[in-house]
Design a protein around this motif. Structure first.
Motif, mmCIF file in Angstrom:
data_model
loop_
_atom_site.group_PDB
_atom_site.id
_atom_site.type_symbol
_atom_site.label_atom_id
_atom_site.label_comp_id
_atom_site.label_asym_id
_atom_site.label_seq_id
_atom_site.Cartn_x
_atom_site.Cartn_y
_atom_site.Cartn_z
ATOM 1 N N ALA A 102 7.739 7.066 0.400
ATOM 2 C CA ALA A 102 8.352 8.215 1.074
ATOM 3 C C ALA A 102 9.720 7.808 1.599
ATOM 4 O O ALA A 102 9.963 6.634 1.908
ATOM 5 N N HIS A 103 10.592 8.775 1.688
ATOM 6 C CA HIS A 103 11.965 8.555 2.162
ATOM 7 C C HIS A 103 12.217 9.441 3.373
ATOM 8 O O HIS A 103 11.939 10.642 3.353
ATOM 9 N N LEU A 104 12.710 8.841 4.460
ATOM 10 C CA LEU A 104 13.100 9.579 5.664
ATOM 11 C C LEU A 104 14.623 9.574 5.784
ATOM 12 O O LEU A 104 15.231 8.520 5.970
ATOM 13 N N ASP A 105 15.222 10.737 5.655
ATOM 14 C CA ASP A 105 16.665 10.883 5.866
ATOM 15 C C ASP A 105 16.867 11.258 7.327
ATOM 16 O O ASP A 105 16.538 12.373 7.759
ATOM 17 N N ILE A 106 17.421 10.323 8.105
ATOM 18 C CA ILE A 106 17.536 10.512 9.559
ATOM 19 C C ILE A 106 18.971 10.799 9.997
ATOM 20 O O ILE A 106 19.304 10.655 11.180
ATOM 21 N N THR A 134 19.041 15.350 -4.121
ATOM 22 C CA THR A 134 19.428 14.488 -5.245
ATOM 23 C C THR A 134 19.555 13.033 -4.802
ATOM 24 O O THR A 134 19.297 12.113 -5.581
ATOM 25 N N ALA A 135 19.922 12.810 -3.529
ATOM 26 C CA ALA A 135 19.960 11.436 -3.008
ATOM 27 C C ALA A 135 18.554 10.843 -3.007
ATOM 28 O O ALA A 135 18.340 9.684 -3.407
ATOM 29 N N ALA A 136 17.583 11.637 -2.557
ATOM 30 C CA ALA A 136 16.189 11.177 -2.572
ATOM 31 C C ALA A 136 15.699 10.989 -4.010
ATOM 32 O O ALA A 136 14.965 10.032 -4.301
ATOM 33 N N CYS A 137 16.111 11.886 -4.901
ATOM 34 C CA CYS A 137 15.732 11.760 -6.312
ATOM 35 C C CYS A 137 16.295 10.479 -6.919
ATOM 36 O O CYS A 137 15.642 9.832 -7.746
ATOM 37 N N PHE A 138 17.509 10.109 -6.514
ATOM 38 C CA PHE A 138 18.089 8.851 -6.973
ATOM 39 C C PHE A 138 17.177 7.685 -6.571
ATOM 40 O O PHE A 138 16.818 6.838 -7.400
ATOM 41 N N SER A 175 0.849 -1.197 0.000
ATOM 42 C CA SER A 175 0.000 0.000 0.000
ATOM 43 C C SER A 175 0.882 1.244 0.000
ATOM 44 O O SER A 175 0.613 2.210 -0.721
ATOM 45 N N VAL A 176 1.926 1.231 0.827
ATOM 46 C CA VAL A 176 2.943 2.286 0.816
ATOM 47 C C VAL A 176 4.286 1.667 1.187
ATOM 48 O O VAL A 176 4.341 0.612 1.831
ATOM 49 N N VAL A 177 5.350 2.342 0.787
ATOM 50 C CA VAL A 177 6.709 1.964 1.175
ATOM 51 C C VAL A 177 7.378 3.195 1.775
ATOM 52 O O VAL A 177 7.318 4.288 1.211
ATOM 53 N N ILE A 178 7.991 3.008 2.938
ATOM 54 C CA ILE A 178 8.753 4.081 3.585
ATOM 55 C C ILE A 178 10.166 3.573 3.812
ATOM 56 O O ILE A 178 10.353 2.528 4.445
ATOM 57 N N ASP A 179 11.154 4.259 3.254
ATOM 58 C CA ASP A 179 12.529 3.862 3.561
ATOM 59 C C ASP A 179 13.110 4.828 4.591
ATOM 60 O O ASP A 179 12.772 6.014 4.617
ATOM 61 N N ILE A 180 13.951 4.280 5.447
ATOM 62 C CA ILE A 180 14.536 5.034 6.558
ATOM 63 C C ILE A 180 16.042 4.853 6.489
ATOM 64 O O ILE A 180 16.552 3.730 6.526
ATOM 65 N N ALA A 181 16.765 5.976 6.407
ATOM 66 C CA ALA A 181 18.206 5.860 6.186
ATOM 67 C C ALA A 181 18.962 7.061 6.723
ATOM 68 O O ALA A 181 18.510 8.204 6.596
ATOM 69 N N SER A 236 13.780 14.989 10.957
ATOM 70 C CA SER A 236 14.153 14.095 9.863
ATOM 71 C C SER A 236 13.733 14.750 8.556
ATOM 72 O O SER A 236 12.739 15.484 8.502
ATOM 73 N N GLY A 237 14.485 14.502 7.511
ATOM 74 C CA GLY A 237 14.092 14.982 6.184
ATOM 75 C C GLY A 237 13.090 14.019 5.563
ATOM 76 O O GLY A 237 13.335 12.816 5.514
ATOM 77 N N LEU A 238 11.948 14.542 5.109
ATOM 78 C CA LEU A 238 10.885 13.721 4.530
ATOM 79 C C LEU A 238 10.728 14.077 3.069
ATOM 80 O O LEU A 238 10.466 15.239 2.730
ATOM 81 N N PHE A 239 10.887 13.089 2.208
ATOM 82 C CA PHE A 239 10.840 13.303 0.768
ATOM 83 C C PHE A 239 9.789 12.388 0.146
ATOM 84 O O PHE A 239 9.689 11.215 0.511
ATOM 85 N N SER A 240 9.044 12.927 -0.815
ATOM 86 C CA SER A 240 8.110 12.094 -1.559
ATOM 87 C C SER A 240 7.677 12.836 -2.813
ATOM 88 O O SER A 240 7.974 14.029 -2.978
ATOM 89 N N ARG A 241 6.968 12.131 -3.688
ATOM 90 C CA ARG A 241 6.470 12.765 -4.907
ATOM 91 C C ARG A 241 5.309 13.696 -4.582
ATOM 92 O O ARG A 241 4.655 13.568 -3.552
ATOM 93 N N ASN A 242 5.052 14.617 -5.508
ATOM 94 C CA ASN A 242 4.021 15.628 -5.282
ATOM 95 C C ASN A 242 2.762 15.294 -6.083
ATOM 96 O O ASN A 242 2.491 15.871 -7.126
#
Length: 506
Positions: free
Chosen positions: A467-471, A452-456, A371-377, A392-398
């Protein structure tokens, strides 16, 4: 430390409450709370305050004994600030920590909290009880697991009791269960993060994952190097070439939701030590690169917490565990590797390894139809530059689906106090990842590195909501207080609690 609830009805006499220590609040200029007025029938507390023994600073405390006609052996007065204003979150934390400081200096074994929780800004009662338990547990935590002699905790308090009325009694009972579960999950994450890298290897994470899965009857699967080769995980494997420690892809399935309900997938970066590879890091503070597995550790802490709460959800935790070391076999800057997705990647910087292991894991989880994927790194130092050590930095599509996920995570962060900040992902940043020799490079130019890391990563997540969490800025502290923080276990657990149909926590 044990926690409990004391039911206070409209007919309860505060004077008659038996406890080793009753904690109550007063306000600036010695203005009494309603509870203090009830127990100050003989004016003793008013007279003591007039003497100036309690200063005006928020969080100041004054311990009183032998107050007339009171069953409580002690009364602890705590300055709550301006009576006309809501108490800010940061001040609430100071107040709880001030109370904790008194613990070390009194012989009481139990403590009854009668604070005006309704005056705390932005938080409901359940969240405040959970936060209190987490703050207290954090203050009691010791990172001495590998010391030959453990320093004992000098505290006599064994139980903390929250005084609540009948309307809030059930919510309070549940909040204690949730708070204890989250604090224990945070403790597990801290313990793993603080272990030295010669102990906490990918194999160690595998063994901890197996124990957790056994204890809570979760299915677990371990994918080894040979299986990764068959799955064509060339990007992940490129990071592992320099290490003698075998990599592990650990899949833990917590399936307590409806049959065939699409799972929520959590993917954690588990680089148990990161030298930077050929693009070697400076020696200063390189010891802290043992914390590069905190994303993976936070998944284990979250799985522990939700198992204790018995959430009715389907959740799959995926841990990508490896080292990033130097040897004659190490991947070199300029090497081109083939990811599981088939995309070719030019490795311009071997210290940008987290995205190389995550991208294959993010391709692998397509099979779960999530349903959703969240990566934590702990992905980028640039996120620390952008956000410091608060969010934390939170990144996702708009788009609509991704915006909902972002808003849900931001809400969970605010409720838990484990906050995140929404950062952009846009096509114009993707252009910085252009390579003359491969489909994509693993770094951009020197600007907007966390973006750009999240874009990768976004290139490998097209088939699901993600969504991506940069911690990197919040997973550990440096300096005198060096140690893992346990973040973002609280954020992730709150997010899942809000999704679970059997948790009345709105």
């Amino acid at each position: 430390m044990d926690f409990d609830i004391k039911l206070i009805s409209s007919t309860t006499s505060i004077m008659s409450l038996k406890t080793d220590c009753l904690v109550v609040g007063i306000f600036k200029k010695n203005k009494l709370s309603s509870i203090v007025k009830d127990i100050d029938k003989y004016g003793e507390i008013t007279n003591i305050l007039k003497s100036g023994d309690l200063n005006e600073k928020l969080g100041s405390t004054l311990l009183l004994r032998n107050i007339q006609k009171i069953n409580a052996k002690r009364i602890l007065l705590v300055n709550l600030g301006d009576k006309k204003k809501k108490i800010k979150e940061s001040n609430f934390i100071k107040i709880i920590q001030s109370i904790m400081n008194v613990f070390c200096n009194i012989g009481a074994s139990n403590l009854l909290l009668m604070l005006p929780f309704n005056k705390i800004e932005k938080y409901n009662l359940s969240c405040l009880i959970i936060r209190t338990i987490i703050i207290i547990s954090d203050n009691l935590y010791r990172s001495d697991a590998q010391k030959s002699k453990k320093k004992p905790i000098k505290i006599n308090i064994k139980k903390i009791i929250f005084a609540l009325d009948e309307k809030n009694y059930i919510d309070g009972k549940n909040a204690i269960i949730y708070g204890c579960a989250i604090s224990k999950g945070i403790e597990l994450t801290k313990n793993l993060g603080n272990l030295s890298a010669n102990i906490c290897t990918p194999t160690y994470l595998e063994n901890i994952s197996k124990k957790l899965s056994f204890d809570y009857k979760m299915d677990i699967e371990i994918i080894n190097r040979e299986q990764m080769q068959r799955l064509k995980m060339g990007s992940l494997l490129s990071v592992t070439h320099g290490s003698s420690e075998p990599p592990k892809l650990i899949i833990i399935k917590y399936m307590n939701g409806k049959f065939k309900e699409a799972p929520i997938v959590l993917v954690g970066k588990g680089v148990t030590f990161d030298t930077g590879g050929i693009s070697i890091k400076p020696s200063y503070s390189m010891d802290e690169m043992k914390y590069d597995m905190c994303g993976a550790a936070s998944i284990l802490g979250t799985l522990y917490a939700i198992s204790e709460m018995n959430l009715e959800l389907n959740i799959i935790g995926v841990i990508v565990a490896s080292e990033n070391m130097l040897s004659g076999n190490s991947t070199k800057p300029g090497d081109i590797v083939v990811s599981m997705s088939g995309k070719t990647i030019e490795v311009l910087d071997t210290d940008a390894e987290g995205r190389l292991i995550l991208c294959d894991a993010l391709t692998y989880v397509e099979r779960f139809k999530p349903s959703v994927v969240i990566d934590i790194a702990t992905l980028t130092g640039a996120c620390v530059v952008a956000l410091g050590h608060h969010n934390s930095g939170l990144f996702s599509r708009n788009d609509e689906k991704h915006t909902k996920l972002v808003l849900d995570l931001l809400r969970a962060g605010k409720m838990s106090g484990d906050t995140a900040w929404n950062m952009p992902i846009e096509d114009r940043y993707q252009k910085q990842l252009k390579s003359n020799f491969a489909d994509i490079s693993n770094i951009g130019n020197s600007s907007a590195d966390s973006i750009t890391a999240a874009c990768f990563l976004e290139n490998f997540t097209k088939k699901y909501v993600w969504a991506h969490l940069d911690i990197a800025g919040v997973a550990w502290k440096s300096g005198d207080k060096k140690g893992a923080t346990g973040r973002p276990v609280a954020l992730l657990t709150y997010y899942l609690m809000l999704k679970s149909p059997n948790i009345n926590f709105k």
